[in-house]
Scaffold this motif. Structure first.
Motif, PDB file in Angstrom:
ATOM      1  N   ASN A  60      38.561  32.843  70.372  1.00  0.00           N
ATOM      2  CA  ASN A  60      38.131  32.851  69.046  1.00  0.00           C
ATOM      3  C   ASN A  60      37.689  34.529  69.089  1.00  0.00           C
ATOM      4  O   ASN A  60      36.571  34.831  69.845  1.00  0.00           O
ATOM      5  N   ILE A  61      37.979  35.095  68.005  1.00  0.00           N
ATOM      6  CA  ILE A  61      37.717  36.527  67.911  1.00  0.00           C
ATOM      7  C   ILE A  61      36.330  36.734  67.061  1.00  0.00           C
ATOM      8  O   ILE A  61      36.347  36.363  65.804  1.00  0.00           O
ATOM      9  N   ILE A  62      35.386  37.369  67.717  1.00  0.00           N
ATOM     10  CA  ILE A  62      34.235  37.635  66.998  1.00  0.00           C
ATOM     11  C   ILE A  62      34.063  39.201  66.911  1.00  0.00           C
ATOM     12  O   ILE A  62      33.150  39.427  66.156  1.00  0.00           O
ATOM     13  N   GLY A  63      34.657  40.078  67.394  1.00  0.00           N
ATOM     14  CA  GLY A  63      34.486  41.383  67.259  1.00  0.00           C
ATOM     15  C   GLY A  63      35.600  42.526  67.758  1.00  0.00           C
ATOM     16  O   GLY A  63      36.609  41.886  68.372  1.00  0.00           O
ATOM     17  N   ARG A  64      35.350  43.657  68.125  1.00  0.00           N
ATOM     18  CA  ARG A  64      36.415  44.373  68.438  1.00  0.00           C
ATOM     19  C   ARG A  64      35.472  46.007  68.993  1.00  0.00           C
ATOM     20  O   ARG A  64      34.704  46.430  68.354  1.00  0.00           O
ATOM     21  N   THR A  65      36.300  46.178  69.983  1.00  0.00           N
ATOM     22  CA  THR A  65      35.571  47.466  70.506  1.00  0.00           C
ATOM     23  C   THR A  65      36.577  48.437  70.489  1.00  0.00           C
ATOM     24  O   THR A  65      38.034  48.396  70.427  1.00  0.00           O
TER      25      THR A  65
ATOM     26  N   VAL B 226      46.924  39.175  68.949  1.00  0.00           N
ATOM     27  CA  VAL B 226      45.531  39.183  68.756  1.00  0.00           C
ATOM     28  C   VAL B 226      45.401  40.984  69.054  1.00  0.00           C
ATOM     29  O   VAL B 226      45.833  41.501  69.818  1.00  0.00           O
ATOM     30  N   PRO B 227      44.735  41.601  68.159  1.00  0.00           N
ATOM     31  CA  PRO B 227      44.831  43.119  68.389  1.00  0.00           C
ATOM     32  C   PRO B 227      44.011  43.692  69.421  1.00  0.00           C
ATOM     33  O   PRO B 227      43.122  42.996  69.937  1.00  0.00           O
TER      34      PRO B 227
ATOM     35  N   LEU C 220      34.296  53.477  63.652  1.00  0.00           N
ATOM     36  CA  LEU C 220      35.393  54.324  63.385  1.00  0.00           C
ATOM     37  C   LEU C 220      35.084  55.727  63.859  1.00  0.00           C
ATOM     38  O   LEU C 220      36.256  56.435  64.371  1.00  0.00           O
ATOM     39  N   ASP C 221      33.961  56.014  64.136  1.00  0.00           N
ATOM     40  CA  ASP C 221      33.788  57.500  64.734  1.00  0.00           C
ATOM     41  C   ASP C 221      34.456  57.601  66.206  1.00  0.00           C
ATOM     42  O   ASP C 221      34.392  58.485  66.526  1.00  0.00           O
ATOM     43  N   LEU C 222      34.160  56.483  66.755  1.00  0.00           N
ATOM     44  CA  LEU C 222      34.650  56.250  68.167  1.00  0.00           C
ATOM     45  C   LEU C 222      36.213  55.820  68.320  1.00  0.00           C
ATOM     46  O   LEU C 222      36.671  55.580  69.264  1.00  0.00           O
ATOM     47  N   GLY C 223      36.685  56.139  67.160  1.00  0.00           N
ATOM     48  CA  GLY C 223      38.383  55.883  67.104  1.00  0.00           C
ATOM     49  C   GLY C 223      38.547  54.371  66.760  1.00  0.00           C
ATOM     50  O   GLY C 223      39.875  54.149  66.880  1.00  0.00           O
ATOM     51  N   GLY C 224      37.992  53.440  66.414  1.00  0.00           N
ATOM     52  CA  GLY C 224      38.175  51.989  66.217  1.00  0.00           C
ATOM     53  C   GLY C 224      39.095  52.076  64.940  1.00  0.00           C
ATOM     54  O   GLY C 224      39.138  52.870  64.045  1.00  0.00           O
ATOM     55  N   GLU C 225      39.974  51.142  64.979  1.00  0.00           N
ATOM     56  CA  GLU C 225      40.847  51.129  64.170  1.00  0.00           C
ATOM     57  C   GLU C 225      40.855  49.402  63.416  1.00  0.00           C
ATOM     58  O   GLU C 225      40.556  48.600  63.814  1.00  0.00           O
ATOM     59  N   PHE C 226      41.202  49.232  61.904  1.00  0.00           N
ATOM     60  CA  PHE C 226      41.409  48.010  61.484  1.00  0.00           C
ATOM     61  C   PHE C 226      42.966  47.881  61.229  1.00  0.00           C
ATOM     62  O   PHE C 226      43.938  48.477  61.112  1.00  0.00           O
TER      63      PHE C 226
ATOM     64  N   VAL D  71      30.571  47.102  70.513  1.00  0.00           N
ATOM     65  CA  VAL D  71      31.637  46.446  69.855  1.00  0.00           C
ATOM     66  C   VAL D  71      31.033  46.186  68.506  1.00  0.00           C
ATOM     67  O   VAL D  71      29.849  46.323  67.740  1.00  0.00           O
ATOM     68  N   TYR D  72      31.935  46.264  67.602  1.00  0.00           N
ATOM     69  CA  TYR D  72      31.754  46.201  66.156  1.00  0.00           C
ATOM     70  C   TYR D  72      31.874  44.812  65.913  1.00  0.00           C
ATOM     71  O   TYR D  72      33.077  44.184  65.968  1.00  0.00           O
ATOM     72  N   TYR D  73      30.867  44.025  65.258  1.00  0.00           N
ATOM     73  CA  TYR D  73      30.799  42.484  65.089  1.00  0.00           C
ATOM     74  C   TYR D  73      31.165  42.137  63.728  1.00  0.00           C
ATOM     75  O   TYR D  73      30.635  41.032  63.288  1.00  0.00           O
ATOM     76  N   GLY D  74      31.749  43.041  62.943  1.00  0.00           N
ATOM     77  CA  GLY D  74      32.213  43.039  61.491  1.00  0.00           C
ATOM     78  C   GLY D  74      33.131  41.803  61.180  1.00  0.00           C
ATOM     79  O   GLY D  74      34.093  41.413  62.146  1.00  0.00           O
ATOM     80  N   GLU D  75      33.023  41.166  60.012  1.00  0.00           N
ATOM     81  CA  GLU D  75      33.906  40.216  59.767  1.00  0.00           C
ATOM     82  C   GLU D  75      35.447  40.827  59.637  1.00  0.00           C
ATOM     83  O   GLU D  75      36.232  40.015  59.559  1.00  0.00           O
ATOM     84  N   GLU D  76      35.820  41.981  59.407  1.00  0.00           N
ATOM     85  CA  GLU D  76      37.179  42.384  59.437  1.00  0.00           C
ATOM     86  C   GLU D  76      37.800  42.362  60.700  1.00  0.00           C
ATOM     87  O   GLU D  76      38.966  42.184  60.750  1.00  0.00           O
TER      88      GLU D  76
END
Lengths: 230, 323
Positions: A187-192, A163-164, A224-230, A97-102
């Motif tokens: 409440n969204i805190i991150g994304r896989t 929700v993405p 990003l390397d694992l294919g994550g998108e914003f 999980v990427y817990y970034g603010e974006e």
């Protein structure tokens, strides 16, 4: 533990109606017994927090016959010593999980409601191993518990229209990942970046009720390397 | 033999109508992954259509909702049409519903609208040849699952569906099977229906007093109906505001949300839910309810499980349903 006849070919086993690790362990124990003993008759088995919903094949067994067999199994679970309802066969699944603010769309707001820093919220969330208590709402949507009290914030008053996919959220003591884009009030805190459901695989989803889930924090670059998108 | 003889026969969709979906009997054994059962809204009509063609009970068909459908056959075959009477025509000549018909290459089938009922089923000899996804080709738009493109999409103009080559001998009408459903099994989809249900007295139910009120009044089918559920409208039932801990739910479950207006869950319902249960509609009566348009009057009658069970077993055996 109570076997309720719901329809011609459906029964629901109701356990003590509360959400707890102890009840969840009993659900898993009975589910494993059913898988081992009654698989020939069962069409669909849906374990949840404090129940198991079963539909069965009336061409192989009649209603009362199925209930009788099921009650022998519920007796075994009831009579088992508490330490015997240990979870033996469930999987531990790790999810990056990427817990970034974006992507952690509600992290900032949560700092106000909880009085914690973003780092503390993230730390508190990923340090625990969670249990899959129920699976539903949509394909692959696993209800995981339980998050620590300080970050157990209630659902948002106004749900998001979309929700993405891959978003990780908190609602009360529950946490979950949205496997698809969907409306939702958590409440969204991150994304896989991980794809949780693949209809072209059998099974289509890696985890089931009773499994354990561990979230591994990853960097933006790894996301990003694992294919994550914003 | 020309190249054309080697190509599979296809049904070319000219107009898809309001919503036309590919459906087989449904997707079972996947509910614990949150994947719904799906399958035909009206199982009675669907199973009869396959039976008229001596198809397997699970053979894929097109479920046509409200009509407006038009399609062209590339090769001879045999079809059956069962369900709501959508004024079908073959090359502009009227057809009957609950019948099977021989088809020639180039024939054009059209459906108009329905006065009664909502869904009709178009079955083809041998079933449409579609690759299943998770053991079924049933289309679930909400889950992006199944259908001809394996993405849950409804049929659109330009889609083409393969079907098996047909044995000429059968087309000449010498087949050993009936071409029409017996009168007694053809429903009329009236404006007032009675639906049997098994009451739920468990701790996740609504209590006996509420159950009694539920059966004392009649309901109207509301405008909010789809493949997931049918909302009913009546005098609001007393509701103590409690929700239950989410549990698995089946087709036919009658849920009572906080507004006191019951919802009957249909084939594409979510797999778990947290509303108290009034009971479950008899398996065979779900089909009847599915054909009820908004405004149809519905009364619910309590029935015991044993009686319904033997009726359902007979139904499953008659149509050769494997489970």
């Amino acid at each position: 533990m109570n076997v309720v006849s719901v329809s011609e070919n459906t029964v629901v086993v109701l356990f003590e109606q509360k959400i707890s690790q102890q009840v969840a362990a009993q659900v898993l124990k009975l589910k494993q017994l059913i898988d081992a003993e009654l698989a020939d008759y069962v069409i669909d088995i849906v374990p949840s927090y404090a129940s198991i919903h079963l539909s069965f094949n009336l061409r192989k067994i009649n209603h009362q016959g199925f209930v009788d067999k099921l009650e022998t199994l519920t007796d075994i679970v009831l009579n088992a010593a508490e330490d015997d309802t240990h979870d033996g066969q469930q999987k531990l699944i790790e999810i990056p999980v990427y817990y970034g603010e974006e992507v952690g769309l509600d992290l900032l707001e949560m700092t106000e409601t909880t009085g914690l820093s973003i780092e503390q919220i993230i730390q508190m969330h990923h340090q625990k191993t969670y249990r899959v208590f129920a699976l539903g709402f949509s394909p692959g949507f696993a209800f995981l518990g339980s998050v620590d009290q300080p970050i157990a914030v209630p659902r948002k008053e106004t749900p998001r229209l979309s929700v993405p996919k891959g978003s990780l959220g908190i609602a009360g003591e529950q946490t979950a990942i949205y496997p698809f884009d969907s409306p939702g009030g958590w409440n969204i805190i991150g994304r896989t970046p991980k794809n949780l459901v693949d209809y072209n695989q059998h099974p289509p989803c890696e985890f089931e009720v009773g499994d354990s889930i561990k979230f591994n924090p990853i960097s933006k670059q790894a996301y990003l390397d694992l294919g994550g998108e914003f | 033999m020309s190249l054309d003889d080697l190509l599979p026969p296809t049904l070319q969709i000219v107009k898809p109508g309001v919503i036309s979906l590919l459906q087989d009997y449904g997707r079972y054994g996947m509910q614990h992954y949150g994947i719904t059962n799906s399958g035909p809204m009206d199982e009675h009509a669907y199973l009869w259509a396959n039976r008229l063609l001596q198809n397997n009970f699970n053979a894929p068909q097109i479920e046509i909702c409200l009509g407006g459908f038009e399609a062209r056959f590339s090769k001879p075959t045999r079809i059956a049409i069962c369900g709501a009477h959508l004024h079908p025509t073959l090359n502009h000549k009227p057809l009957k519903t609950w019948h099977s018909y021989a088809i020639k290459a180039g024939d054009v089938l059209r459906f108009g609208g329905a006065h009664h009922g909502l869904y009709t089923y178009l079955a083809i000899a041998g079933g449409f040849d579609v690759k299943p996804q998770l053991s079924s080709c049933s289309t679930v738009m909400r889950e992006h699952l199944g259908g001809i493109h394996q993405n849950g999409e409804k049929l659109v103009a330009g889609d083409s569906l393969d079907y098996p080559h047909y044995n000429e001998r059968h087309i000449k009408g010498t087949g050993p099977f009936s071409t029409v459903v017996p009168e007694a099994y053809i429903p009329s989809y009236p404006d007032k229906i009675s639906i049997r249900f098994i009451p739920n007295y468990s701790e996740n139910g609504c209590g006996e007093a509420t159950l009694n009120k539920f059966t004392e009044q009649s309901y109207r089918v509301s405008n909010e109906i789809n493949r997931m559920g049918y909302r009913l409208k009546g005098e609001a039932l007393p509701h103590d505001g409690k929700s239950i801990i989410s549990q698995g739910i089946s087709t036919g479950f009658i849920q009572l949300p906080k507004d006191g207006q019951p919802i009957v869950l249909m084939k594409d319902r979510q797999t778990i839910g947290g509303y108290p249960l009034l009971g479950c509609v008899a398996h065979l009566d779900v089909a009847k309810l599915s054909q009820s348009k908004p405004g149809v009057e519905v009364e619910f009658v309590k029935v015991g499980i044993q009686q319904l069970e033997s009726e359902l077993v007979e139904h499953l055996e008659f149509f050769g349903v494997a489970f």
